[in-house]
Design a protein around this motif. Structure first.
Motif, PDB file in Angstrom:
ATOM      1  N   VAL A 124      16.433  72.986 184.338  1.00 59.28           N
ATOM      2  CA  VAL A 124      16.402  74.260 185.061  1.00 59.28           C
ATOM      3  C   VAL A 124      15.692  74.069 186.400  1.00 59.28           C
ATOM      4  CG1 VAL A 124      15.688  76.682 185.001  1.00 59.28           C
ATOM      5  CG2 VAL A 124      16.356  75.520 182.870  1.00 59.28           C
ATOM      6  N   PHE A 125      16.398  74.407 187.464  1.00 62.12           N
ATOM      7  CA  PHE A 125      15.853  74.362 188.831  1.00 62.12           C
ATOM      8  C   PHE A 125      15.587  75.810 189.227  1.00 62.12           C
ATOM      9  CE2 PHE A 125      16.646  74.489 193.468  1.00 62.12           C
ATOM     10  CZ  PHE A 125      15.777  73.500 193.912  1.00 62.12           C
ATOM     11  N   GLU A 126      14.335  76.215 189.169  1.00 64.56           N
ATOM     12  CA  GLU A 126      13.980  77.632 189.325  1.00 64.56           C
ATOM     13  C   GLU A 126      13.324  77.921 190.669  1.00 64.56           C
ATOM     14  OE1 GLU A 126      11.354  81.108 187.019  1.00 64.56           O
ATOM     15  OE2 GLU A 126      11.447  79.068 186.213  1.00 64.56           O
ATOM     16  N   MET A 127      13.722  79.058 191.267  1.00 64.22           N
ATOM     17  CA  MET A 127      13.103  79.548 192.498  1.00 64.22           C
ATOM     18  C   MET A 127      12.193  80.726 192.168  1.00 64.22           C
ATOM     19  SD  MET A 127      16.111  79.772 195.390  1.00 64.22           S
ATOM     20  CE  MET A 127      14.986  80.184 196.733  1.00 64.22           C
ATOM     21  N   CYS A 170      21.763  81.718 188.063  1.00 62.14           N
ATOM     22  CA  CYS A 170      21.170  83.033 187.775  1.00 62.14           C
ATOM     23  C   CYS A 170      20.507  83.605 189.016  1.00 62.14           C
ATOM     24  CB  CYS A 170      20.123  82.913 186.662  1.00 62.14           C
ATOM     25  SG  CYS A 170      20.721  82.133 185.153  1.00 62.14           S
ATOM     26  N   PHE A 171      20.715  84.883 189.248  1.00 64.61           N
ATOM     27  CA  PHE A 171      20.091  85.588 190.366  1.00 64.61           C
ATOM     28  C   PHE A 171      19.261  86.753 189.824  1.00 64.61           C
ATOM     29  CE2 PHE A 171      23.938  83.764 192.281  1.00 64.61           C
ATOM     30  CZ  PHE A 171      23.401  83.134 193.397  1.00 64.61           C
ATOM     31  N   ALA A 172      17.986  86.784 190.153  1.00 60.17           N
ATOM     32  CA  ALA A 172      17.121  87.895 189.739  1.00 60.17           C
ATOM     33  C   ALA A 172      17.247  89.042 190.740  1.00 60.17           C
ATOM     34  CB  ALA A 172      15.670  87.429 189.635  1.00 60.17           C
ATOM     35  N   TYR A 173      18.486  89.367 191.074  1.00 57.45           N
ATOM     36  CA  TYR A 173      18.826  90.434 192.017  1.00 57.45           C
ATOM     37  C   TYR A 173      19.915  91.288 191.372  1.00 57.45           C
ATOM     38  CZ  TYR A 173      16.529  87.669 195.713  1.00 57.45           C
ATOM     39  OH  TYR A 173      15.630  86.967 196.461  1.00 57.45           O
ATOM     40  N   PRO A 174      19.988  92.568 191.734  1.00 62.42           N
ATOM     41  CA  PRO A 174      21.103  93.392 191.223  1.00 62.42           C
ATOM     42  C   PRO A 174      22.433  92.835 191.708  1.00 62.42           C
ATOM     43  CG  PRO A 174      19.397  94.755 192.232  1.00 62.42           C
ATOM     44  CD  PRO A 174      19.060  93.338 192.592  1.00 62.42           C
ATOM     45  N   LYS A 175      23.469  93.008 190.923  1.00 59.25           N
ATOM     46  CA  LYS A 175      24.793  92.551 191.334  1.00 59.25           C
ATOM     47  C   LYS A 175      25.272  93.376 192.517  1.00 59.25           C
ATOM     48  CE  LYS A 175      29.398  91.462 189.578  1.00 59.25           C
ATOM     49  NZ  LYS A 175      30.297  91.425 188.414  1.00 59.25           N
ATOM     50  N   PRO A 176      25.739  92.730 193.576  1.00 60.30           N
ATOM     51  CA  PRO A 176      26.205  93.471 194.758  1.00 60.30           C
ATOM     52  C   PRO A 176      27.378  94.387 194.429  1.00 60.30           C
ATOM     53  CG  PRO A 176      25.982  91.111 195.222  1.00 60.30           C
ATOM     54  CD  PRO A 176      25.867  91.273 193.740  1.00 60.30           C
ATOM     55  N   HIS A 177      27.599  95.379 195.287  1.00 59.54           N
ATOM     56  CA  HIS A 177      28.696  96.323 195.084  1.00 59.54           C
ATOM     57  C   HIS A 177      30.040  95.710 195.454  1.00 59.54           C
ATOM     58  CE1 HIS A 177      27.605  96.698 199.349  1.00 59.54           C
ATOM     59  NE2 HIS A 177      28.869  97.003 199.546  1.00 59.54           N
ATOM     60  N   TYR A 178      30.019  94.580 196.185  1.00 55.70           N
ATOM     61  CA  TYR A 178      31.259  93.941 196.610  1.00 55.70           C
ATOM     62  C   TYR A 178      31.641  92.805 195.646  1.00 55.70           C
ATOM     63  CZ  TYR A 178      27.551  91.125 198.793  1.00 55.70           C
ATOM     64  OH  TYR A 178      26.409  90.403 199.018  1.00 55.70           O
ATOM     65  N   ASP A 179      32.844  92.291 195.806  1.00 56.71           N
ATOM     66  CA  ASP A 179      33.377  91.237 194.939  1.00 56.71           C
ATOM     67  C   ASP A 179      32.619  89.927 195.179  1.00 56.71           C
ATOM     68  OD1 ASP A 179      34.889  89.639 193.307  1.00 56.71           O
ATOM     69  OD2 ASP A 179      36.752  89.830 194.445  1.00 56.71           O
ATOM     70  N   GLU A 190      29.377  79.838 185.323  1.00 60.73           N
ATOM     71  CA  GLU A 190      28.980  81.218 185.039  1.00 60.73           C
ATOM     72  C   GLU A 190      27.943  81.695 186.057  1.00 60.73           C
ATOM     73  OE1 GLU A 190      26.880  83.769 181.369  1.00 60.73           O
ATOM     74  OE2 GLU A 190      27.238  81.598 181.172  1.00 60.73           O
ATOM     75  N   ILE A 191      28.121  82.917 186.563  1.00 58.59           N
ATOM     76  CA  ILE A 191      27.183  83.526 187.510  1.00 58.59           C
ATOM     77  C   ILE A 191      26.584  84.765 186.849  1.00 58.59           C
ATOM     78  CG2 ILE A 191      26.850  84.498 189.814  1.00 58.59           C
ATOM     79  CD1 ILE A 191      27.779  81.643 189.963  1.00 58.59           C
ATOM     80  N   GLU A 192      25.252  84.847 186.841  1.00 58.86           N
ATOM     81  CA  GLU A 192      24.589  85.999 186.237  1.00 58.86           C
ATOM     82  C   GLU A 192      23.696  86.696 187.264  1.00 58.86           C
ATOM     83  OE1 GLU A 192      22.405  84.950 182.751  1.00 58.86           O
ATOM     84  OE2 GLU A 192      24.192  84.436 181.573  1.00 58.86           O
ATOM     85  N   PHE A 193      23.682  88.034 187.212  1.00 56.08           N
ATOM     86  CA  PHE A 193      22.783  88.836 188.046  1.00 56.08           C
ATOM     87  C   PHE A 193      21.823  89.613 187.144  1.00 56.08           C
ATOM     88  CE2 PHE A 193      26.318  88.093 190.925  1.00 56.08           C
ATOM     89  CZ  PHE A 193      25.669  87.889 192.140  1.00 56.08           C
ATOM     90  N   ASP A 194      20.795  90.198 187.767  1.00 57.74           N
ATOM     91  CA  ASP A 194      19.787  90.988 187.039  1.00 57.74           C
ATOM     92  C   ASP A 194      19.098  90.162 185.949  1.00 57.74           C
ATOM     93  OD1 ASP A 194      19.907  93.648 188.249  1.00 57.74           O
ATOM     94  OD2 ASP A 194      21.958  93.682 187.493  1.00 57.74           O
ATOM     95  N   THR A 195      18.896  88.894 186.213  1.00 58.73           N
ATOM     96  CA  THR A 195      18.227  88.022 185.257  1.00 58.73           C
ATOM     97  C   THR A 195      16.720  87.999 185.528  1.00 58.73           C
ATOM     98  OG1 THR A 195      18.655  86.121 186.698  1.00 58.73           O
ATOM     99  CG2 THR A 195      20.256  86.558 184.957  1.00 58.73           C
ATOM    100  N   VAL A 196      15.975  87.396 184.618  1.00 59.44           N
ATOM    101  CA  VAL A 196      14.519  87.343 184.780  1.00 59.44           C
ATOM    102  C   VAL A 196      14.107  86.250 185.759  1.00 59.44           C
ATOM    103  CG1 VAL A 196      14.037  88.297 182.507  1.00 59.44           C
ATOM    104  CG2 VAL A 196      14.281  85.824 182.764  1.00 59.44           C
ATOM    105  N   GLN A 197      15.022  85.354 186.088  1.00 58.72           N
ATOM    106  CA  GLN A 197      14.700  84.260 187.001  1.00 58.72           C
ATOM    107  C   GLN A 197      15.886  83.968 187.913  1.00 58.72           C
ATOM    108  OE1 GLN A 197      15.922  80.784 183.740  1.00 58.72           O
ATOM    109  NE2 GLN A 197      14.040  80.588 184.851  1.00 58.72           N
TER     110      GLN A 197
END
Length: 258
Positions: A124-127, A170-179, A190-197
């Motif tokens: 895991v490469f975490e920011m 993984c993005f610890a950000y809300p999923k954008p409204h655009y595609d 796999e791309i995930e949003f609203d994650t803890v990291q």
């Protein structure tokens, strides 16, 4: 404080190439985002991280899309990370290269902390992205994080194989409204949003495989340069530390010289 969080000007190498490829007037873009041309010409200079976000968003508007972060990453050049880029390119394994950027991360930017750790059969490469104290807002926007993580994958493809793909991003950000299909297409995982990291998850076995480009002598030479560069960065950070101390003491009256 917004100016304190900064990024190495070497990022302008892929920025400029991506802008030229899409007929964006570089001089006008820099002016619109309040980035001095003098700063751009000095590869060791730094610019406020927020200005890079403005530049990405400016370019997204110019091309009427949302994927300029990926276009920047596609123009990867090791020089954008100063000597760190070349040290990474001569690393023995992908994990070795990721450990090196985590260690010398402040050469590139002081906006986050990078951590690598093994979790069963994954790396895991975490920011860990810093936040502004007054608002608790992340120092880096989603588009800036996209740019950095996409650049890491573009770099990995230079080291390993051009069709290399991580297991998950993984993005610890809300999923954008655009595609966001452009992220799926680029990362090919796999791309995930609203994650803890905010992190890239790699296959551990693949990350530990020996690379043909590994060269310890070249790596050591560049690390000496990086250590000297880090010393200069730390010296500049002392100014920030002193300013913060003065701000803390001001409510009690004029602070002493000590």
């Amino acid at each position: 404080m917004q100016d304190y969080y900064s990024t190495l000007m070497g990022w302008m190498i892929p920025f400029s190439r991506a802008m030229e490829a899409h007929d964006i007037n570089i001089a006008k873009a820099l002016e619109e985002c309040n980035i001095s041309q003098d700063v751009v010409n000095d590869q060791e200079s730094r610019v406020a991280a927020e200005k890079f976000t403005l530049l990405i968003e400016y370019c997204n508007k110019k091309i009427a899309r949302h994927d300029f972060s990926i276009l920047i990453a596609e123009q990867f050049h090791p020089g954008m990370f100063h000597a760190l880029g070349y040290a990474m390119m001569s690393s023995n394994t992908l994990q070795d290269a990721l450990d090196r950027i985590a260690h010398y991360k402040r050469v590139v930017s002081n906006t986050c902390k990078l951590v690598n750790y093994e979790d069963k059969d994954q790396l895991v490469f975490e920011m860990n992205i810093f936040t502004y104290e007054a608002t608790n807002r992340p120092v880096l926007s989603l588009v800036a994080v996209e740019t950095f993580l996409a650049t890491i994958i573009r770099f990995a493809r230079e080291l390993v194989t051009l069709d290399f793909a991580p297991e998950k991003v993984c993005f610890a950000y809300p999923k954008p409204h655009y595609d966001v299909k452009y992220l799926e297409d680029f990362f090919n995982c796999e791309i995930e949003f609203d994650t803890v990291q905010t992190a890239i998850v790699f296959n551990l076995k693949q990350a530990k495989e020996k690379l043909m480009c590994g060269n310890p002598l070249i790596t050591h030479s560049h690390e000496k340069m990086l250590d000297e560069f880090m010393a200069r960065v730390d010296k500049n950070d002392l100014t920030h530390v002193i300013k913060n101390k003065i701000f803390e003491l001001l409510p009690l009256g004029a602070p002493s010289q000590t």
